[in-house]
Motif scaffolding. Structure first.
Motif, PDB file in Angstrom:
ATOM      1  N   MET A 198       0.443 -42.912  50.793  1.00  0.00           N
ATOM      2  CA  MET A 198      -0.903 -42.979  50.236  1.00  0.00           C
ATOM      3  C   MET A 198      -1.252 -41.686  49.510  1.00  0.00           C
ATOM      4  SD  MET A 198      -2.898 -44.826  53.419  1.00  0.00           S
ATOM      5  CE  MET A 198      -4.412 -45.108  52.512  1.00  0.00           C
ATOM      6  N   LEU A 199      -0.893 -40.558  50.100  1.00  0.00           N
ATOM      7  CA  LEU A 199      -1.215 -39.269  49.500  1.00  0.00           C
ATOM      8  C   LEU A 199      -0.467 -39.074  48.182  1.00  0.00           C
ATOM      9  CD1 LEU A 199      -2.696 -36.586  49.718  1.00  0.00           C
ATOM     10  CD2 LEU A 199      -0.778 -35.716  51.084  1.00  0.00           C
ATOM     11  N   VAL A 200       0.821 -39.388  48.185  1.00  0.00           N
ATOM     12  CA  VAL A 200       1.614 -39.258  46.958  1.00  0.00           C
ATOM     13  C   VAL A 200       1.088 -40.192  45.879  1.00  0.00           C
ATOM     14  CG1 VAL A 200       3.905 -39.693  45.981  1.00  0.00           C
ATOM     15  CG2 VAL A 200       3.683 -38.390  48.103  1.00  0.00           C
ATOM     16  N   GLY A 201       0.725 -41.418  46.278  1.00  0.00           N
ATOM     17  CA  GLY A 201       0.171 -42.362  45.312  1.00  0.00           C
ATOM     18  C   GLY A 201      -1.140 -41.888  44.723  1.00  0.00           C
ATOM     19  N   TYR A 202      -1.945 -41.222  45.534  1.00  0.00           N
ATOM     20  CA  TYR A 202      -3.232 -40.714  45.059  1.00  0.00           C
ATOM     21  C   TYR A 202      -3.065 -39.549  44.093  1.00  0.00           C
ATOM     22  CZ  TYR A 202      -7.467 -37.844  45.159  1.00  0.00           C
ATOM     23  OH  TYR A 202      -8.539 -37.072  44.799  1.00  0.00           O
ATOM     24  N   LEU A 203      -2.154 -38.627  44.415  1.00  0.00           N
ATOM     25  CA  LEU A 203      -2.024 -37.417  43.615  1.00  0.00           C
ATOM     26  C   LEU A 203      -1.461 -37.689  42.225  1.00  0.00           C
ATOM     27  CD1 LEU A 203      -0.742 -34.996  46.397  1.00  0.00           C
ATOM     28  CD2 LEU A 203      -2.983 -34.973  45.287  1.00  0.00           C
ATOM     29  N   LYS A 204      -0.614 -38.710  42.106  1.00  0.00           N
ATOM     30  CA  LYS A 204      -0.071 -39.103  40.799  1.00  0.00           C
ATOM     31  C   LYS A 204       0.465 -37.906  40.019  1.00  0.00           C
ATOM     32  CE  LYS A 204      -2.846 -43.296  40.203  1.00  0.00           C
ATOM     33  NZ  LYS A 204      -3.409 -43.323  41.574  1.00  0.00           N
ATOM     34  N   ASP A 205       1.172 -37.047  40.711  1.00  0.00           N
ATOM     35  CA  ASP A 205       1.784 -35.880  40.087  1.00  0.00           C
ATOM     36  C   ASP A 205       3.198 -36.239  39.646  1.00  0.00           C
ATOM     37  OD1 ASP A 205       3.479 -33.240  40.305  1.00  0.00           O
ATOM     38  OD2 ASP A 205       1.390 -32.587  40.140  1.00  0.00           O
ATOM     39  N   LYS A 206       3.595 -35.782  38.483  1.00  0.00           N
ATOM     40  CA  LYS A 206       4.919 -36.153  37.956  1.00  0.00           C
ATOM     41  C   LYS A 206       6.056 -35.609  38.819  1.00  0.00           C
ATOM     42  CE  LYS A 206       5.082 -32.267  34.675  1.00  0.00           C
ATOM     43  NZ  LYS A 206       5.191 -31.902  33.238  1.00  0.00           N
ATOM     44  N   GLN A 207       5.772 -34.599  39.641  1.00  0.00           N
ATOM     45  CA  GLN A 207       6.799 -34.058  40.537  1.00  0.00           C
ATOM     46  C   GLN A 207       6.968 -34.896  41.805  1.00  0.00           C
ATOM     47  OE1 GLN A 207       5.720 -30.008  41.345  1.00  0.00           O
ATOM     48  NE2 GLN A 207       5.866 -29.355  39.208  1.00  0.00           N
ATOM     49  N   LEU A 208       6.047 -35.819  42.063  1.00  0.00           N
ATOM     50  CA  LEU A 208       6.070 -36.612  43.281  1.00  0.00           C
ATOM     51  C   LEU A 208       6.507 -38.040  43.012  1.00  0.00           C
ATOM     52  CD1 LEU A 208       2.703 -35.357  44.833  1.00  0.00           C
ATOM     53  CD2 LEU A 208       5.012 -34.701  45.555  1.00  0.00           C
TER      54      LEU A 208
END
Length: 312
Positions: A238-248
């Motif tokens: 959920m956290l990775v999906g929220y941050l939407k950072d290209k590194q994640l």
């Protein structure tokens, strides 16, 4: 800015299964975190082998150097390795000098009542060359005066990160917002960073984590599928999906959950939101009460509610 993401699946999740993870699962989690772009992976506790019998726990209760190196080698990657040292349950002599270890960060867990002991352990780890954080547990039980007192002491210490921890899953986003401002008011003056570690008793771990990030938290803890004691933690996916950072990358996390954690749940290992955890969260009491209630197969939710409301 994207916070540093710390995966504590093995450490907090180990409280569910007494740290008996298979070697395959641990290696796969390490690879998953590398592929997902996680910044820190926490392997478990540095628990005292004088206090805890190795026969009763898996290896990640103790995090011996050789056990970590069997998974990561010299960890020739950007991802850093952390372990947690619980005040009163860790022998400082078991922590090697940083130059002799693959571990990068020691996270010290303490209650407000054991801050003096935490500071001693913190100084030892700092002198040995480690990055350090202090995770103050159960702050929902502390008065504002107590919080001010320990923040003043910790921000005069060598700690790199001061963690806001919702041990009982008792806080709401507005409280996280206020506490984040309070913590940052102390931390930023002394060059410290704020971290957040949330529990899901009221299904608010994710909301509380992103609220702290919005307020300026530079470290955020999460676990795959929210695995953790009782109601569990903020879910990494959920956290990775929220941050939407290209590194994640979220896909490796989902693949790990499908391969390892769903079968674990199907085999009877239990974590995640349930009504008894809601009640302990609302009552600001330790989740051990709800864990016992569930393990004993109790059904009287209304009775439990009445007891907690009455302070029993």
């Amino acid at each position: 800015m994207k916070p540093e993401i710390l995966d504590c699946t093995l450490r907090d999740g180990g409280l569910v299964n007494r740290f008996f993870f298979s070697d395959e699962l641990v290696r796969d989690l390490y690879q998953t975190n590398l592929e997902a772009g996680v910044d820190y992976m926490e392997f478990g506790y540095k628990a005292s082998e004088k206090q805890f019998n190795r026969k009763d726990f898996g290896k990640w209760k103790f995090c011996r150097e050789e056990d970590i190196r069997q998974v990561v080698g010299d960890n020739s990657s950007k991802m850093k390795i952390s372990v947690m040292a619980d005040v009163g349950r860790t022998e400082p002599s078991s922590i090697l000098a940083r130059k002799d270890s693959v571990i990068d960060m020691i996270r010290i867990a303490t209650y407000s009542s054991t801050i003096p002991e935490a500071l001693e352990l913190l100084e030892d780890c700092h002198e040995k060359g480690y990055e350090t954080s202090v995770n103050i547990m159960a702050v929902s039980s502390d008065t504002e005066a107590v919080i001010h007192e320990f923040l003043g002491k910790l921000c005069d210490s060598p700690a790199d990160v001061i963690y806001l921890v919702d041990s009982f899953g008792a806080f709401y986003p507005e409280q996280i917002r206020n506490l984040s401002a309070l913590y940052l008011g102390y931390a930023e003056k002394k060059g410290k960073r704020l971290g957040v570690h949330a529990h899901n008793n009221q299904q608010l771990a994710f909301a509380n984590t992103i609220e702290a990030i919005r307020c300026g938290a530079g470290f955020a803890d999460a676990t795959c599928d929210g695995m953790g004691r009782g109601a569990g933690n903020c879910s990494m996916e959920m956290l990775v999906g929220y941050l939407k950072d290209k590194q994640l990358q979220e896909l490796p996390i989902l693949e790990f959950i499908e391969k390892h954690l769903i079968p674990m749940k199907e085999a009877g290992v239990r974590w995640g939101y349930e009504l008894p955890y809601l009640l302990t969260g609302q009552g600001r009491v330790h989740p051990s009460r709800a864990i016992q209630f569930i393990q004993e197969g109790c059904k009287d939710i209304a009775g439990m509610f009445a007891q907690i409301a009455a302070g029993q």
